[in-house]
Design a protein around this motif. Structure first.
Motif, PDB file in Angstrom:
ATOM      1  N   GLY A  46      -6.043  -3.847  12.203  1.00 44.44           N
ATOM      2  CA  GLY A  46      -7.066  -3.621  10.397  1.00 44.44           C
ATOM      3  C   GLY A  46      -6.341  -2.111   9.912  1.00 44.44           C
ATOM      4  N   ASP A  47      -6.718  -1.106  10.827  1.00 42.85           N
ATOM      5  CA  ASP A  47      -6.215   0.146   9.997  1.00 42.85           C
ATOM      6  C   ASP A  47      -5.964   0.899   9.841  1.00 42.85           C
ATOM      7  OD1 ASP A  47      -9.411   0.222   9.361  1.00 42.85           O
ATOM      8  OD2 ASP A  47      -9.783   0.870  11.718  1.00 42.85           O
ATOM      9  N   ALA A  48      -4.378   0.419   9.006  1.00 43.57           N
ATOM     10  CA  ALA A  48      -2.720   0.993   9.457  1.00 43.57           C
ATOM     11  C   ALA A  48      -3.108   1.846   8.470  1.00 43.57           C
ATOM     12  CB  ALA A  48      -2.118  -0.262   8.138  1.00 43.57           C
ATOM     13  N   GLN A  49      -4.250   2.211   6.852  1.00 46.58           N
ATOM     14  CA  GLN A  49      -4.335   3.879   6.277  1.00 46.58           C
ATOM     15  C   GLN A  49      -4.062   4.606   7.532  1.00 46.58           C
ATOM     16  OE1 GLN A  49      -6.162   0.870   6.977  1.00 46.58           O
ATOM     17  NE2 GLN A  49      -8.848   2.350   7.824  1.00 46.58           N
ATOM     18  N   VAL A  50      -5.027   4.108   8.365  1.00 50.93           N
ATOM     19  CA  VAL A  50      -5.212   5.638   9.679  1.00 50.93           C
ATOM     20  C   VAL A  50      -3.779   5.799  10.931  1.00 50.93           C
ATOM     21  CG1 VAL A  50      -7.041   6.450   8.590  1.00 50.93           C
ATOM     22  CG2 VAL A  50      -6.741   4.786  10.774  1.00 50.93           C
ATOM     23  N   CYS A  51      -2.934   5.384  10.641  1.00 48.89           N
ATOM     24  CA  CYS A  51      -1.213   5.135  11.325  1.00 48.89           C
ATOM     25  C   CYS A  51      -1.313   6.436  11.458  1.00 48.89           C
ATOM     26  CB  CYS A  51      -0.517   4.286  10.805  1.00 48.89           C
ATOM     27  SG  CYS A  51       0.727   4.787  11.866  1.00 48.89           S
ATOM     28  N   MET A  53      -5.362   1.774   1.510  1.00 48.63           N
ATOM     29  CA  MET A  53      -6.500   0.872   1.871  1.00 48.63           C
ATOM     30  C   MET A  53      -4.900  -0.158   2.895  1.00 48.63           C
ATOM     31  SD  MET A  53      -8.577  -2.361   0.394  1.00 48.63           S
ATOM     32  CE  MET A  53      -7.382  -3.638  -1.049  1.00 48.63           C
ATOM     33  N   ALA A  54      -5.678  -0.902   3.794  1.00 49.05           N
ATOM     34  CA  ALA A  54      -3.848  -1.694   4.699  1.00 49.05           C
ATOM     35  C   ALA A  54      -3.670  -2.996   4.253  1.00 49.05           C
ATOM     36  CB  ALA A  54      -4.634  -1.292   6.063  1.00 49.05           C
ATOM     37  N   ALA A  55      -2.975  -3.586   4.018  1.00 48.54           N
ATOM     38  CA  ALA A  55      -1.791  -3.843   3.386  1.00 48.54           C
ATOM     39  C   ALA A  55      -3.161  -5.639   4.233  1.00 48.54           C
ATOM     40  CB  ALA A  55      -0.967  -4.277   3.998  1.00 48.54           C
ATOM     41  N   SER A  56      -3.311  -5.571   4.669  1.00 46.68           N
ATOM     42  CA  SER A  56      -3.995  -6.893   5.308  1.00 46.68           C
ATOM     43  C   SER A  56      -5.673  -6.935   4.923  1.00 46.68           C
ATOM     44  CB  SER A  56      -4.881  -6.443   6.740  1.00 46.68           C
ATOM     45  OG  SER A  56      -5.410  -5.519   7.507  1.00 46.68           O
ATOM     46  N   ASP A  57      -5.839  -6.129   4.328  1.00 46.87           N
ATOM     47  CA  ASP A  57      -7.215  -5.993   2.950  1.00 46.87           C
ATOM     48  C   ASP A  57      -6.635  -6.176   1.975  1.00 46.87           C
ATOM     49  OD1 ASP A  57      -8.693  -5.549   5.197  1.00 46.87           O
ATOM     50  OD2 ASP A  57      -8.397  -3.480   4.899  1.00 46.87           O
ATOM     51  N   TYR A  58      -5.318  -6.695   1.695  1.00 51.61           N
ATOM     52  CA  TYR A  58      -5.381  -7.058   0.250  1.00 51.61           C
ATOM     53  C   TYR A  58      -5.579  -8.416  -0.758  1.00 51.61           C
ATOM     54  CZ  TYR A  58      -2.619  -3.033  -1.678  1.00 51.61           C
ATOM     55  OH  TYR A  58      -2.218  -1.992  -1.686  1.00 51.61           O
ATOM     56  N   ASP A 105       1.990   6.925  12.695  1.00 48.90           N
ATOM     57  CA  ASP A 105       3.184   6.897  12.446  1.00 48.90           C
ATOM     58  C   ASP A 105       3.313   6.763  11.115  1.00 48.90           C
ATOM     59  OD1 ASP A 105       3.850   8.247  15.375  1.00 48.90           O
ATOM     60  OD2 ASP A 105       3.175   5.723  16.139  1.00 48.90           O
ATOM     61  N   GLN A 106       2.458   6.943  10.016  1.00 47.05           N
ATOM     62  CA  GLN A 106       2.830   6.050   8.919  1.00 47.05           C
ATOM     63  C   GLN A 106       3.799   6.689   7.701  1.00 47.05           C
ATOM     64  OE1 GLN A 106      -0.463   8.426   5.787  1.00 47.05           O
ATOM     65  NE2 GLN A 106      -0.933   7.924   7.861  1.00 47.05           N
ATOM     66  N   THR A 107       3.709   5.693   7.113  1.00 51.27           N
ATOM     67  CA  THR A 107       5.683   6.284   5.781  1.00 51.27           C
ATOM     68  C   THR A 107       4.522   6.349   5.094  1.00 51.27           C
ATOM     69  OG1 THR A 107       6.575   3.994   6.482  1.00 51.27           O
ATOM     70  CG2 THR A 107       7.471   5.839   7.352  1.00 51.27           C
ATOM     71  N   GLN A 108       4.817   6.985   3.118  1.00 48.33           N
ATOM     72  CA  GLN A 108       4.784   7.010   2.948  1.00 48.33           C
ATOM     73  C   GLN A 108       5.797   7.023   1.398  1.00 48.33           C
ATOM     74  OE1 GLN A 108       1.249   9.346   1.312  1.00 48.33           O
ATOM     75  NE2 GLN A 108       0.181   8.947   4.011  1.00 48.33           N
ATOM     76  N   PRO A 109       6.257   5.752   0.761  1.00 43.49           N
ATOM     77  CA  PRO A 109       6.889   6.491   0.011  1.00 43.49           C
ATOM     78  C   PRO A 109       6.652   7.080  -0.839  1.00 43.49           C
ATOM     79  CG  PRO A 109       6.135   3.978  -0.240  1.00 43.49           C
ATOM     80  CD  PRO A 109       5.590   4.815   0.961  1.00 43.49           C
ATOM     81  N   GLY A 110       7.090   8.087  -1.241  1.00 41.45           N
ATOM     82  CA  GLY A 110       7.009   9.306  -2.759  1.00 41.45           C
ATOM     83  C   GLY A 110       6.563  10.473  -1.954  1.00 41.45           C
ATOM     84  N   PHE A 111       6.554  10.666  -0.308  1.00 42.85           N
ATOM     85  CA  PHE A 111       5.988  11.659   0.347  1.00 42.85           C
ATOM     86  C   PHE A 111       6.788  12.077   1.632  1.00 42.85           C
ATOM     87  CE2 PHE A 111       2.824  10.244  -2.423  1.00 42.85           C
ATOM     88  CZ  PHE A 111       1.895  11.120  -2.414  1.00 42.85           C
ATOM     89  N   THR A 112       7.354  10.749   2.223  1.00 43.07           N
ATOM     90  CA  THR A 112       8.020  10.586   3.960  1.00 43.07           C
ATOM     91  C   THR A 112       9.024  10.247   3.387  1.00 43.07           C
ATOM     92  OG1 THR A 112       7.242   8.914   4.483  1.00 43.07           O
ATOM     93  CG2 THR A 112       5.293  10.706   5.071  1.00 43.07           C
ATOM     94  N   PRO A 155       0.590  -1.183   0.461  1.00 43.37           N
ATOM     95  CA  PRO A 155      -0.233   0.377  -0.020  1.00 43.37           C
ATOM     96  C   PRO A 155       0.699   1.130  -0.120  1.00 43.37           C
ATOM     97  CG  PRO A 155      -0.809  -1.758   2.042  1.00 43.37           C
ATOM     98  CD  PRO A 155       0.796  -1.988   1.306  1.00 43.37           C
ATOM     99  N   PHE A 156       0.316   2.594  -0.854  1.00 45.00           N
ATOM    100  CA  PHE A 156       1.089   3.792  -0.702  1.00 45.00           C
ATOM    101  C   PHE A 156       1.417   3.932   0.984  1.00 45.00           C
ATOM    102  CE2 PHE A 156      -2.512   5.645  -0.690  1.00 45.00           C
ATOM    103  CZ  PHE A 156      -2.710   6.920  -0.090  1.00 45.00           C
ATOM    104  N   VAL A 157       0.074   3.390   1.554  1.00 42.84           N
ATOM    105  CA  VAL A 157       0.422   3.451   3.247  1.00 42.84           C
ATOM    106  C   VAL A 157       1.099   3.007   4.040  1.00 42.84           C
ATOM    107  CG1 VAL A 157      -0.949   4.904   5.081  1.00 42.84           C
ATOM    108  CG2 VAL A 157      -1.755   5.808   3.580  1.00 42.84           C
ATOM    109  N   CYS A 158       1.938   3.159   4.073  1.00 46.06           N
ATOM    110  CA  CYS A 158       2.788   2.056   5.551  1.00 46.06           C
ATOM    111  C   CYS A 158       2.458   2.536   6.894  1.00 46.06           C
ATOM    112  CB  CYS A 158       3.844   2.009   4.924  1.00 46.06           C
ATOM    113  SG  CYS A 158       4.768   1.348   2.901  1.00 46.06           S
ATOM    114  N   GLY A 159       1.825   1.085   7.037  1.00 46.68           N
ATOM    115  CA  GLY A 159       1.169   1.609   8.495  1.00 46.68           C
ATOM    116  C   GLY A 159       2.673   0.805   9.533  1.00 46.68           C
ATOM    117  N   CYS A 160       3.169   1.726  11.038  1.00 48.51           N
ATOM    118  CA  CYS A 160       4.405   1.937  11.996  1.00 48.51           C
ATOM    119  C   CYS A 160       3.964  -0.134  12.230  1.00 48.51           C
ATOM    120  CB  CYS A 160       3.907   2.161  13.078  1.00 48.51           C
ATOM    121  SG  CYS A 160       2.718   1.708  14.003  1.00 48.51           S
TER     122      CYS A 160
END
Length: 350
Positions: free
Chosen positions: A100-105, A296-301, A107-114, A86-91
């Protein structure tokens, strides 16, 4: 490594050599095979994202590739694994990630942004055990690269946030990458989709993706489009999704709804010229639900990938252009203004 980078917001975008990254504790380095070109990358380049503060900066947040280096503490992955993320990577450890809601973590990281993104030969992904997703057999890297932002975001917006049901009318405002993905997902769930866009080619792509009706929007005043949406859907749609992110498209989506309808905001609404006006009087009077959707969190993929694997969903059909590094660098500054009728992917193997 070769990478696309820029030295300031809105500045020149070039292909250059940058130092290769090393895997952090808990993370991995992935050798990128393919990566998407998304309008969010343009927002980042234009200076709309406060997370981008260190330069030179490498954009890119949709990717598929092979794990090249594994950091200390990673248990689930090894070199050679074909993965996406996912583009939103949870901690991986906070209450949101654990539920299961890593998309709103927070302390998230986002490649291309953080940090440096995937428009490069190598990219770092953090908290790998929580965020990496294996690419199934039969799904090409180009198709997998289109999943990480636009398709996964649309899937969650339609299936998990709006919870579109068979027979419901769904208005999708904007038929770019995320809009076309939303059309495909909603149609696969039995929704009756009406796509709205100002580009006739995008509307043709929406019809191929499953839209029952399309509306060409040529006037900045949404009243005519809204009237046609209400006429086609017998008094307003059950669900409306703004896949663009402008004051006009947001208002069009909200006003398209029937009473007790559900609006999903997916397109970014950056407050460049002040916060956009939203018709909240309609939200109150019609008791509308207003829902945000942020990846969307990786757990929902696995749920989504199972539908890709069995052919119910075909994200590869939305890919219209495959380009190299030099072409992607030229495209980035003009992405906001170029009409889109599909998804563009950068193939690092070119």
């Amino acid at each position: 490594m070769r990478a696309i980078a820029y030295d300031r917001s809105g500045g020149p975008v070039t292909v250059r050599d940058l130092p290769a990254p090393t895997a952090p504790d808990g993370g991995v380095v992935v050798r990128v095979r393919a990566t998407g070109l998304c309008l969010s990358d343009w927002h980042g380049w234009a200076g709309h994202d406060p997370d981008i503060s260190e330069f030179p900066h490498v954009p890119g947040h949709e990717l598929a590739g092979v794990v090249e280096q594994v950091g200390a503490g990673v248990e689930r992955w090894q070199a050679g694994d074909l993965v996406t993320s996912p583009f939103v990577c949870g901690c991986g450890t906070c209450q949101w990630c654990r539920s299961g809601d890593a998309q709103v973590c927070p302390d998230q990281t986002q490649p291309g942004f953080t940090h440096h993104g995937s428009w490069a030969e190598l990219v770092v992904l953090h908290a790998a055990d929580a965020n990496l997703v294996a690419v199934p057999d039969g799904v090409t890297p180009v198709a997998a690269a289109s999943l990480g932002c636009r398709f996964a975001t649309a899937y969650r917006a339609v299936a998990h946030r709006a919870r579109v049901q068979p027979g419901e009318w769904v208005a999708v405002v904007g038929a770019g990458g995320v809009g076309l993905s939303a059309v495909m997902v909603a149609a696969a769930r039995g929704g009756r989709v009406i796509a709205v866009d100002r580009n006739p080619d995008a509307l043709e792509a929406a019809r191929r993706a499953g839209a029952e009706h399309t509306i060409l929007s040529e006037d900045p005043d949404p009243s005519d489009v809204v009237a046609r949406l209400h006429a086609l859907s017998d008094g307003g749609t059950h669900v409306a999704l703004d896949a663009v992110g402008s004051e006009t498209t947001c208002a069009t989506a909200v006003l398209a709804l029937r009473r007790r309808g559900r609006h999903v905001q997916v397109g970014l609404l950056p407050a460049v010229d002040g916060h956009p006006r939203v018709p909240m009087d309609r939200v109150i009077g019609f008791e509308l639900d207003v829902l945000g959707s942020h990846g969307m969190a990786a757990s929902d993929y696995p749920e989504m990938l199972a539908l890709v694997a069995d052919g119910t969903l075909r994200p590869q059909d939305l890919v219209t252009d495959v380009v190299d590094l030099e072409t992607a660098a030229r495209l980035l500054p003009g992405m906001r203004d170029v009409p889109r009728a599909g998804v563009t992917v950068l193939d690092l193997r070119r």
